[in-house]
Each structure stands twice: as C-alpha cells, then as structure tokens.
Design an enzyme around this catalytic site. Structure first.
Site, PDB file in Angstrom:
ATOM      1  N   ARG A 184      23.629  38.876  46.678  1.00 22.91           N
ATOM      2  CA  ARG A 184      22.815  38.627  45.547  1.00 22.91           C
ATOM      3  C   ARG A 184      21.299  38.804  45.606  1.00 22.91           C
ATOM      4  NH1 ARG A 184      26.731  34.979  42.245  1.00 22.91           N
ATOM      5  NH2 ARG A 184      24.695  34.663  40.866  1.00 22.91           N
ATOM      6  N   GLU A 221      38.615  45.318  38.665  1.00 21.69           N
ATOM      7  CA  GLU A 221      39.158  43.862  39.203  1.00 21.69           C
ATOM      8  C   GLU A 221      39.229  42.975  37.908  1.00 21.69           C
ATOM      9  OE1 GLU A 221      37.272  42.310  42.529  1.00 21.69           O
ATOM     10  OE2 GLU A 221      37.556  40.261  42.069  1.00 21.69           O
ATOM     11  N   GLY A 237      37.853  34.067  47.873  1.00 25.28           N
ATOM     12  CA  GLY A 237      36.957  33.467  48.749  1.00 25.28           C
ATOM     13  C   GLY A 237      36.938  31.889  48.977  1.00 25.28           C
ATOM     14  N   HIS A 238      36.333  31.138  47.935  1.00 25.46           N
ATOM     15  CA  HIS A 238      35.926  29.845  48.146  1.00 25.46           C
ATOM     16  C   HIS A 238      37.031  29.105  48.587  1.00 25.46           C
ATOM     17  CE1 HIS A 238      35.139  25.870  47.078  1.00 25.46           C
ATOM     18  NE2 HIS A 238      33.693  26.199  47.184  1.00 25.46           N
ATOM     19  N   ARG A 297      21.223  33.898  48.288  1.00 24.36           N
ATOM     20  CA  ARG A 297      21.646  32.619  48.531  1.00 24.36           C
ATOM     21  C   ARG A 297      22.468  32.266  49.503  1.00 24.36           C
ATOM     22  NH1 ARG A 297      24.519  31.240  42.891  1.00 24.36           N
ATOM     23  NH2 ARG A 297      22.639  32.149  41.967  1.00 24.36           N
ATOM     24  N   HIS A 298      23.423  33.362  49.812  1.00 28.67           N
ATOM     25  CA  HIS A 298      24.411  33.286  50.871  1.00 28.67           C
ATOM     26  C   HIS A 298      24.391  34.535  51.647  1.00 28.67           C
ATOM     27  CE1 HIS A 298      26.590  35.402  47.762  1.00 28.67           C
ATOM     28  NE2 HIS A 298      26.986  34.101  47.432  1.00 28.67           N
ATOM     29  N   GLU A 318      30.302  43.669  46.646  1.00 22.77           N
ATOM     30  CA  GLU A 318      30.016  43.136  45.124  1.00 22.77           C
ATOM     31  C   GLU A 318      28.554  43.124  45.237  1.00 22.77           C
ATOM     32  OE1 GLU A 318      31.331  39.246  44.258  1.00 22.77           O
ATOM     33  OE2 GLU A 318      33.368  39.673  45.066  1.00 22.77           O
ATOM     34  N   ARG A 326      21.470  24.779  55.859  1.00 23.23           N
ATOM     35  CA  ARG A 326      20.279  24.300  56.878  1.00 23.23           C
ATOM     36  C   ARG A 326      19.296  25.581  57.316  1.00 23.23           C
ATOM     37  NH1 ARG A 326      21.340  19.614  59.547  1.00 23.23           N
ATOM     38  NH2 ARG A 326      22.098  18.143  58.068  1.00 23.23           N
ATOM     39  N   THR A 328      28.017  30.799  40.426  1.00 28.74           N
ATOM     40  CA  THR A 328      28.976  31.874  40.758  1.00 28.74           C
ATOM     41  C   THR A 328      29.132  32.860  39.580  1.00 28.74           C
ATOM     42  OG1 THR A 328      30.989  32.582  41.644  1.00 28.74           O
ATOM     43  CG2 THR A 328      31.272  30.604  40.214  1.00 28.74           C
ATOM     44  N   THR A 329      29.585  33.973  39.797  1.00 31.19           N
ATOM     45  CA  THR A 329      29.763  35.225  38.821  1.00 31.19           C
ATOM     46  C   THR A 329      30.407  34.477  37.597  1.00 31.19           C
ATOM     47  OG1 THR A 329      30.264  36.436  40.559  1.00 31.19           O
ATOM     48  CG2 THR A 329      30.308  37.417  38.445  1.00 31.19           C
ATOM     49  N   HIS A 349      38.726  35.589  41.486  1.00 30.00           N
ATOM     50  CA  HIS A 349      37.814  34.571  40.927  1.00 30.00           C
ATOM     51  C   HIS A 349      38.389  33.325  40.520  1.00 30.00           C
ATOM     52  CE1 HIS A 349      34.236  32.823  39.562  1.00 30.00           C
ATOM     53  NE2 HIS A 349      33.367  33.978  39.697  1.00 30.00           N
ATOM     54  N   GLY A 350      38.123  32.163  41.245  1.00 29.60           N
ATOM     55  CA  GLY A 350      38.705  30.853  41.107  1.00 29.60           C
ATOM     56  C   GLY A 350      40.103  30.795  41.531  1.00 29.60           C
ATOM     57  N   ASP A 383      31.453  35.077  51.623  1.00 32.91           N
ATOM     58  CA  ASP A 383      30.041  34.614  51.492  1.00 32.91           C
ATOM     59  C   ASP A 383      29.794  33.139  51.646  1.00 32.91           C
ATOM     60  OD1 ASP A 383      29.165  37.010  50.038  1.00 32.91           O
ATOM     61  OD2 ASP A 383      29.996  36.435  48.156  1.00 32.91           O
ATOM     62  N   HIS A 384      30.778  32.439  51.376  1.00 31.67           N
ATOM     63  CA  HIS A 384      30.468  30.813  51.407  1.00 31.67           C
ATOM     64  C   HIS A 384      30.679  30.203  52.980  1.00 31.67           C
ATOM     65  CE1 HIS A 384      30.296  30.444  47.625  1.00 31.67           C
ATOM     66  NE2 HIS A 384      31.573  30.960  47.077  1.00 31.67           N
ATOM     67  N   ASN A 417      36.588  37.145  50.861  1.00 35.57           N
ATOM     68  CA  ASN A 417      35.411  37.023  50.570  1.00 35.57           C
ATOM     69  C   ASN A 417      34.501  35.972  51.453  1.00 35.57           C
ATOM     70  OD1 ASN A 417      32.950  35.981  49.349  1.00 35.57           O
ATOM     71  ND2 ASN A 417      33.055  37.103  47.650  1.00 35.57           N
ATOM     72  N   HIS A 461      29.166  39.575  48.859  1.00 30.90           N
ATOM     73  CA  HIS A 461      28.117  39.754  47.788  1.00 30.90           C
ATOM     74  C   HIS A 461      26.991  39.459  48.179  1.00 30.90           C
ATOM     75  CE1 HIS A 461      27.678  38.462  43.074  1.00 30.90           C
ATOM     76  NE2 HIS A 461      26.756  39.481  43.644  1.00 30.90           N
TER      77      HIS A 461
HETATM   78  N1  PXP Z   1      35.933  38.578  42.840  1.00 31.59           N
HETATM   79  C1  PXP Z   1      34.705  38.822  42.265  1.00 31.59           C
HETATM   80  C2  PXP Z   1      34.247  39.889  41.533  1.00 31.59           C
HETATM   81  C3  PXP Z   1      33.721  37.551  42.311  1.00 31.59           C
HETATM   82  O1  PXP Z   1      32.615  37.669  42.112  1.00 31.59           O
HETATM   83  C4  PXP Z   1      34.172  36.449  43.349  1.00 31.59           C
HETATM   84  C5  PXP Z   1      33.028  35.447  43.497  1.00 31.59           C
HETATM   85  O2  PXP Z   1      32.317  36.048  44.421  1.00 31.59           O
HETATM   86  C6  PXP Z   1      35.413  36.442  43.732  1.00 31.59           C
HETATM   87  C7  PXP Z   1      36.304  37.449  43.473  1.00 31.59           C
HETATM   88  C8  PXP Z   1      35.795  35.510  44.649  1.00 31.59           C
HETATM   89  O3  PXP Z   1      35.851  34.237  43.854  1.00 31.59           O
HETATM   90  P1  PXP Z   1      36.311  32.991  44.520  1.00 31.59           P
HETATM   91  O4  PXP Z   1      35.221  32.634  45.623  1.00 31.59           O
HETATM   92  O5  PXP Z   1      36.359  31.888  43.498  1.00 31.59           O
HETATM   93  O6  PXP Z   1      37.764  33.132  45.210  1.00 31.59           O
END
Ligand code: PXP
Length: 239
Positions: free
Chosen positions: A45, A151, A213-214, A49-50, A70, A18, A100-101, A191-192, A9-10, A7, A43
């Site tokens: 949104r 998922e 992602g993060h 935001r990103h 997403e 900025r 976040t979600t 997620h996480g 997004d970040h 992912n 994703h």
């Molecule tokens: N899967 C889904 C459905 C999510 O919403 C997210 C966050 O955008 C992720 C995976 C990735 O999560 P993380 O950034 O915590 O790895």
C-alpha cells in the site's frame, strides 16, 4: 482442485505494530506453500502500513508457487510491479483512510485507463486480475479492458446481516460468475471470507481461486500457519 491464495499482509501488520523485525512474513512463505497454498498474495500500500518493499523483494526471490501482487494502479506501484515482476498483478482501488480495500474497481467508467494497464503488464508477461464487485457491467468491462482474471469481491456477501441478504448477495455473485464464464475469464473471489462463511461461495463451481488473508492469519495465532492453511484448503475443496 480449487486454488488457495494466502494473503500474508497481516503477518506484517503484527510486525509493524511494534516497528520491529518479528513476525517476519518471509518466514511464513515456505510453511504456507508446504501446507498446500497455491499462491502467496501481498498488497503493498501507498502508506506501507503492513507489507514493506523489502518483504516484496525477498518474497519474489523465494516463492516457489506464484506471487500475486495486489496494488492500486498508481505510477509508484506500476513501477514497483514492473521491477518485481510478480506472476499476477491484482489491481484494487485504494483509499488512504480505509481499514482494508473497500469495494471493487470502477472499470466501466475508466475503461481506457484499464486497457492501458493491462497492455503494460501483458507486455511484461504478467497476468492481470481486476478486483471488481459482482456487477455484470464491471465483468464485461474487465473483459473489454483485456483482463485475464476477475477477482469478485465477496465483501458485500460477507457483510450480510440476514439469511435473505446473504442469498441475494450469493445470487449476485452467481450472476457475475455466469457472465465471466461466457467471456472465458479466469474467476477468483475474495475479501472478508472466513472458515465459517466460505462454504456457500465454494459451491460456485466456476470460481477456481480463493484469495484469503485475515481469517487464516488470525487462526494461525492459535493453531500455527501450516494447520490454518491446510484447513482452509480442505474447506474450499469440500465438495
Ligand atoms: N482479495 C483482495 C483483492 C483484497 O484486497 C483482500 C484484502 O487485502 C483480500 C482478497 C483478502 O481479504 P481478507 O484479508 O479479508 O481475507
């Protein structure tokens, strides 16, 4: 080989901090794919935001693996998805004020709507994944709704404060996965997840895809995006 969806997004989060044009998530796509990612996850949104519309447009044109979009199932996002035609749409719940979600979809109570969404995307040849908590009722409902993939949200597992809590949360994921396997659903998780907490989840053989992602983008700040992706791909395939 377990698949890794990265992912991005970040990368856009840093740019949007900025409101400038760097770092550009588009520049990362080729490097992430070369490092072994199996798909790129974005994703878009409601509040942008990103990831921005322009990111998605260009990404669609240059991604050589798969684009997993997403999105919340809103009219605006459905229109964007049908226009962009990602390989996969992952439907997620979205609240404007969340960081976040948070948590998975309520498919069981909104079955007719989800049936409608899956039909709509299938008609456009788009694979449908539903992001749900590790809950057997939600897994069965996702199947009834016609989803190709679920998922499973690993958020609760990742937030575990004690070993016992962690074990309980892993067991819930295993129970959901076992049901999904019987229903022949594709099974992803995310997620996480981090380099540190991912290992127990990689031991669940039926989970074939991890969307992360993060933690990858965070590590990339220090080691570069290629190394960060390669290390995670190796980690999810350690056994
Ligand atoms: N899967 C889904 C459905 C999510 O919403 C997210 C966050 O955008 C992720 C995976 C990735 O999560 P993380 O950034 O915590 O790895």
């Amino acid at each position: 080989m377990k698949r890794l969806g990265v992912n991005i997004d970040h990368i856009a989060t840093v740019r949007q901090a900025r409101k400038t044009n760097e770092p550009d998530p588009i520049n990362a796509i080729g490097m992430i794919e070369l490092a072994g990612a199996d798909s790129i996850v974005m994703h878009i949104r409601e509040d942008r935001r990103h990831t921005q519309d322009r990111d998605l447009d260009i990404a669609r044109k240059i991604i050589k693996t798969r684009l997993n979009l997403e999105m919340a199932p809103t009219q605006e996002m459905i229109k964007i998805a049908l226009d962009i035609k990602p390989d996969t749409v992952t439907l997620v719940p979205e609240r404007r004020e969340e960081l976040t979600t948070e948590g998975g979809l309520e498919v069981a109570l909104n079955l007719e709507s989800f049936k409608k969404y899956t039909r709509l995307f299938h008609d456009a040849d788009i694979t449908v994944s539903l992001f749900i908590d590790p809950d057997i009722d939600q897994v069965k409902s996702a199947h009834r709704a016609g989803a190709d993939v679920i998922e499973i949200s690993t958020a609760r597992y990742c937030e575990s404060k004690t070993m016992q809590e962690q074990e309980t949360n892993v067991q819930q994921i295993i129970n959901a996965v076992t049901t999904a396997e019987k229903l022949k659903l594709g099974i992803a998780a995310g997620h996480g997840l981090t380099y540190i907490n991912v290992e127990p989840i990689t031991r669940i053989d039926a989970i074939t895809e991890y969307n992360i992602g993060h933690t990858i983008i965070a590590r990339a700040v220090f080691v570069g995006i290629g190394q960060a992706v390669a290390e995670m791909k190796e980690r999810i395939n350690q056994r």
